[in-house]
Design a protein around this motif. Structure first.
Motif, PDB file in Angstrom:
ATOM      1  N   LYS A   1      43.358  39.440 104.602  1.00 26.08           N
ATOM      2  CA  LYS A   1      42.920  40.214 105.768  1.00 26.08           C
ATOM      3  C   LYS A   1      41.574  39.714 106.284  1.00 26.08           C
ATOM      4  CE  LYS A   1      44.068  43.679 107.474  1.00 26.08           C
ATOM      5  NZ  LYS A   1      44.747  43.987 108.762  1.00 26.08           N
ATOM      6  N   GLN A   2      40.607  39.574 105.400  1.00 29.82           N
ATOM      7  CA  GLN A   2      39.269  39.201 105.840  1.00 29.82           C
ATOM      8  C   GLN A   2      39.185  37.752 106.307  1.00 29.82           C
ATOM      9  OE1 GLN A   2      36.647  41.052 106.568  1.00 29.82           O
ATOM     10  NE2 GLN A   2      35.677  39.169 107.315  1.00 29.82           N
TER      11      GLN A   2
ATOM     12  N   ILE B   1      40.102  37.626 109.857  1.00 32.17           N
ATOM     13  CA  ILE B   1      39.032  38.165 110.698  1.00 32.17           C
ATOM     14  C   ILE B   1      37.908  37.143 110.844  1.00 32.17           C
ATOM     15  CG2 ILE B   1      37.230  39.932 110.849  1.00 32.17           C
ATOM     16  CD1 ILE B   1      39.222  41.832 109.429  1.00 32.17           C
TER      17      ILE B   1
ATOM     18  N   LEU C   1      41.529  48.441 104.028  1.00 34.15           N
ATOM     19  CA  LEU C   1      42.058  47.380 104.891  1.00 34.15           C
ATOM     20  C   LEU C   1      41.972  47.776 106.358  1.00 34.15           C
ATOM     21  CD1 LEU C   1      45.233  46.090 102.982  1.00 34.15           C
ATOM     22  CD2 LEU C   1      42.919  45.144 102.970  1.00 34.15           C
ATOM     23  N   ASP C   2      42.322  49.028 106.653  1.00 31.60           N
ATOM     24  CA  ASP C   2      42.256  49.494 108.041  1.00 31.60           C
ATOM     25  C   ASP C   2      40.808  49.487 108.543  1.00 31.60           C
ATOM     26  OD1 ASP C   2      44.984  49.866 107.929  1.00 31.60           O
ATOM     27  OD2 ASP C   2      44.882  52.037 107.603  1.00 31.60           O
ATOM     28  N   TRP C   3      39.877  49.861 107.667  1.00 30.61           N
ATOM     29  CA  TRP C   3      38.462  49.877 108.034  1.00 30.61           C
ATOM     30  C   TRP C   3      37.977  48.454 108.322  1.00 30.61           C
ATOM     31  CZ3 TRP C   3      33.672  48.053 106.680  1.00 30.61           C
ATOM     32  CH2 TRP C   3      32.562  48.780 107.113  1.00 30.61           C
ATOM     33  N   LEU C   4      38.400  47.517 107.502  1.00 25.45           N
ATOM     34  CA  LEU C   4      38.041  46.115 107.730  1.00 25.45           C
ATOM     35  C   LEU C   4      38.513  45.634 109.098  1.00 25.45           C
ATOM     36  CD1 LEU C   4      38.733  44.027 104.489  1.00 25.45           C
ATOM     37  CD2 LEU C   4      36.527  44.435 105.576  1.00 25.45           C
ATOM     38  N   GLU C   5      39.729  45.978 109.449  1.00 28.43           N
ATOM     39  CA  GLU C   5      40.282  45.576 110.734  1.00 28.43           C
ATOM     40  C   GLU C   5      39.464  46.162 111.877  1.00 28.43           C
ATOM     41  OE1 GLU C   5      42.503  43.518 113.291  1.00 28.43           O
ATOM     42  OE2 GLU C   5      42.851  43.434 111.114  1.00 28.43           O
ATOM     43  N   GLU C   6      39.039  47.397 111.717  1.00 32.45           N
ATOM     44  CA  GLU C   6      38.255  48.058 112.747  1.00 32.45           C
ATOM     45  C   GLU C   6      36.828  47.506 112.811  1.00 32.45           C
ATOM     46  OE1 GLU C   6      37.555  50.819 115.837  1.00 32.45           O
ATOM     47  OE2 GLU C   6      39.425  50.268 114.837  1.00 32.45           O
TER      48      GLU C   6
ATOM     49  N   GLN D   1      35.582  44.517 111.804  1.00 30.39           N
ATOM     50  CA  GLN D   1      35.471  43.122 112.213  1.00 30.39           C
ATOM     51  C   GLN D   1      34.159  42.501 111.724  1.00 30.39           C
ATOM     52  OE1 GLN D   1      37.840  41.067 114.363  1.00 30.39           O
ATOM     53  NE2 GLN D   1      39.030  42.590 113.238  1.00 30.39           N
TER      54      GLN D   1
ATOM     55  N   GLN E   1      44.486  51.032 101.323  1.00 33.54           N
ATOM     56  CA  GLN E   1      44.932  50.854 102.697  1.00 33.54           C
ATOM     57  C   GLN E   1      43.868  51.331 103.678  1.00 33.54           C
ATOM     58  OE1 GLN E   1      47.851  49.174 103.526  1.00 33.54           O
ATOM     59  NE2 GLN E   1      46.774  49.156 105.497  1.00 33.54           N
TER      60      GLN E   1
END
Length: 470
Positions: A394-395, A398, A348-353, A355, A345
């Motif tokens: 997720k990716q 993005i 995933l949160d790092w990926l969202e941040e 971008q 998790q």
């Protein structure tokens, strides 16, 4: 193109990850003596591709004919990959195919560093060498084939040597080996510690490639940002001028060639900050290929990876403030031993941040000899698959959103191919074979290697469509 499961250091292939190499378009044909025909199969990453180019260049220099058939060959060379189990199996299968079809096989490349493993499956292989062992490969060729009488008028080699890429782009390898000891990787045991090429040699090769028509150089190594560390950044010479052996000075010198320069396999060391201004000034493609691998501090520690995820986010933000056009691609491993749902998790949160623009992912698989095999908490396969799928969802969202921002922009596109359906090219944001492409919506008179201005009309998760600006 898709963002798919793949090995971070096996990011490009020759067609279906294997290609029997015939005489190249930029190498003259010749008639070799009987017993002087060599078949060649190249597997794996761009670093292996460069090794193949050097071996093929030496073969042609000595008058051997490279043929595209097992049956027409007096001996077959297989340049192998051995990074992950699937690559090992593909290499072993290819060796077996060559033995079955021809019978006389010489093995080189990363898997060649594990001779016992090859001999156990294929005891009849004639000779085995490790990666970048060009002289040893040629010694085996001399032993098992008749050395031809080279004709200086028919066996001339272009100044830039034999290339396996299209004429308009080329890989420029700046070093061998790696000083890192990532627990999932066995590359150092195969290719050794960092061994930087003399900067004068690198720049001279780049200059020859430019003169031969190359419009894009893809700088590769196992750790590009460590270039010159092993020689204490000693000063070399290029065209009579002193040049310091480090990444910044290398990039500054390559800029003088006036062609696209793209950086691959860059570790996020602090001194990477120094090349961002070059990108902002248009002196270097604003593109960084950085294999982050994970974001959880615990997992990164288990991997023995450099960098701190939170600090890296801050640096990415500063990079983009300085160079808004910067594109970042990366690779990640899910299901690494010891990875919990909480760790995943965090990723995933790092990926969202973060971008990131382009991302590849693969599920961890044990590699013989890797320290990660000894780590407690091996993740079940069904959990790996679940995390892989969630990561990709997720990716992809993005990537789709970031590409949608390109619609309406006019971008330079380097044409890679033209066929009956139209032209396909790439922007500065796209490395060949691993990133997306640009499809042109209309027919017009262009050829591979042309650079045209294109207005972007449409996008999806991976690719762009556009019209040429006339």
């Amino acid at each position: 193109m898709t963002v798919e499961q793949f090995d971070p250091n096996k990011t490009t292939t020759l067609e279906t990850a294997k290609k029997t190499i015939a005489a190249q378009e930029n190498s003259p044909s010749q008639s070799a003596d009987k017993g002087s025909k060599v078949g060649f199969v190249s597997l794996g990453c761009p670093k292996n591709l460069v090794d193949s180019e050097r071996i093929l260049t030496q073969l042609r220099t000595e008058g051997y004919e490279v043929v595209n058939s097992y049956h027409d060959s007096d001996v077959v060379i297989v340049n192998t990959c051995g990074f992950i189990d699937s690559a090992v199996q593909e290499s072993l299968d290819t060796i077996g195919e060559a033995l079955k079809e021809n019978g006389k096989v010489i093995v080189t490349g990363c898997l060649g560093a594990r001779e016992d493993e090859i001999r156990e499956v294929h005891p009849n292989v004639l000779g085995i060498t490790g990666p970048h062992s060009y002289e040893n490969v040629m010694e085996h060729v001399h032993e098992y084939t008749a050395k031809p009488k080279a004709n200086p008028f028919t066996s001339l080699i272009p100044d830039q040597s034999v290339k396996l890429t299209p004429k308009h782009y080329a890989y420029l390898k700046i070093s061998e080996g790696c000083n890192h000891r990532c627990t999932f990787c066995i590359i150092p045991s195969m290719r050794g510690d960092l061994d930087s090429r003399p900067i004068g040699d690198v720049l001279s090769e780049a200059e020859r490639l430019k003169q031969a028509g190359v419009k894009e150089l893809l700088v590769i190594s196992q750790d590009t940002s460590a270039y010159g560390v092993d020689v204490k950044h000693k000063t070399g010479f290029w065209n009579g001028m002193p040049v310091k052996s480090d990444m910044l000075n290398l990039c500054q010198a390559l800029n003088k060639l006036g062609i696209w320069v793209r950086l691959h396999y860059v570790y996020p060391y602090p001194h990477v900050d120094n090349v961002i201004p070059l990108m902002a000034e248009g002196k270097l493609l604003p593109y960084l290929d950085i294999p982050f691998q994970h974001a959880s501090p615990k997992v990164l520690k288990l991997m023995k990876r450099p960098g701190q995820a939170e600090r890296t986010l801050d640096r990415i933000k500063k990079w983009r403030e300085l160079c808004p056009e910067l594109v970042i691609r990366s690779t990640f491993i899910v299901g690494f031993p010891g990875e919990t749902e909480e760790d995943f998790q965090i990723l995933l949160d790092w990926l969202e941040e973060a971008q990131l623009d382009r991302v590849g992912c693969f599920k961890y698989s044990p590699v013989e000899g890797a320290k990660a095999n000894e780590i407690d908490g091996q993740v079940p396969e069904d959990v790996k698959q679940d995390r892989f799928e969630r990561f990709m969802i997720k990716q992809q969202a993005i990537s789709k959103a970031r590409l949608a921002k390109r619609v309406g922009q006019t971008m330079q596109v380097l044409i890679d191919e033209v066929d009956e359906e139209g032209a396909i090219g790439r922007t500065y944001a796209d490395a060949p074979e691993i990133d997306g492409v640009v499809y042109l919506n209309e027919e017009f008179n262009v050829k591979a290697g042309d650079v045209v201005n294109v207005e972007i009309k449409h996008s999806d998760e991976y690719d762009l469509w556009g019209d040429v600006v006339r």
